[in-house]
Motif scaffolding. Structure first.
Motif, mmCIF file in Angstrom:
data_model
loop_
_atom_site.group_PDB
_atom_site.id
_atom_site.type_symbol
_atom_site.label_atom_id
_atom_site.label_comp_id
_atom_site.label_asym_id
_atom_site.label_seq_id
_atom_site.Cartn_x
_atom_site.Cartn_y
_atom_site.Cartn_z
ATOM 1 N N MET A 1 -3.668 42.807 63.407
ATOM 2 C CA MET A 1 -2.683 41.730 63.312
ATOM 3 C C MET A 1 -2.830 40.912 62.037
ATOM 4 N N ARG B 1 1.196 40.532 55.494
ATOM 5 C CA ARG B 1 2.375 41.213 54.934
ATOM 6 C C ARG B 1 3.652 40.422 55.207
ATOM 7 N N ALA B 2 3.769 39.874 56.403
ATOM 8 C CA ALA B 2 4.968 39.102 56.749
ATOM 9 C C ALA B 2 5.068 37.836 55.907
ATOM 10 N N VAL C 1 -3.474 41.979 59.057
ATOM 11 C CA VAL C 1 -2.710 42.684 58.022
ATOM 12 C C VAL C 1 -1.221 42.405 58.193
ATOM 13 N N GLU C 2 -0.750 42.493 59.420
ATOM 14 C CA GLU C 2 0.680 42.280 59.678
ATOM 15 C C GLU C 2 1.100 40.843 59.359
ATOM 16 N N PHE C 3 0.270 39.863 59.724
ATOM 17 C CA PHE C 3 0.580 38.466 59.390
ATOM 18 C C PHE C 3 0.631 38.278 57.876
ATOM 19 N N ARG D 1 -7.449 44.377 58.792
ATOM 20 C CA ARG D 1 -6.955 45.337 59.790
ATOM 21 C C ARG D 1 -6.134 44.616 60.857
#
Length: 94
Positions: A15, A21-22, A17-19, A13
């Motif tokens: 940040m 994905r990036a 997840v965002e890290f 969940r």
């Protein structure tokens, strides 16, 4: 660009997840960890560059298992070398 292997905590969940994905979008491999491995897998989906592992950062055993899984998944054996026992004389050295 040099391909990297990222170990990301809290990847179920926020940040994390965002890290993850990036890093995946940039062509890197990701070991995505969270307390609930199934949740991490569900949120990030599937990819040959993704390994979801269980990791509660307060657990030394979880941390060791996550790092071990990351190493097993990302290390490619390129050369295999054996050495003779100490009592066996070496006949050549390269």
């Amino acid at each position: 660009m040099s391909r990297k292997v990222w170990l990301i905590t809290g990847a179920g969940r926020g940040m994390g997840v965002e890290f993850a994905r990036a890093a995946l979008a940039s062509g890197h491999s990701v070991v995505a960890s969270g307390r609930d491995r199934e949740r991490v897998s569900k949120v990030l989906g599937t990819s040959s560059d993704l390994l979801a592992v269980t990791l509660d950062v307060t657990s030394a055993a979880d941390a060791e298992a996550a790092v071990r899984a990351a190493l097993i998944a990302s290390v490619e054996l390129t050369y295999w070398s054996t050495t003779p026992p100490a009592s066996t004389p070496a006949t050549s050295r390269n």
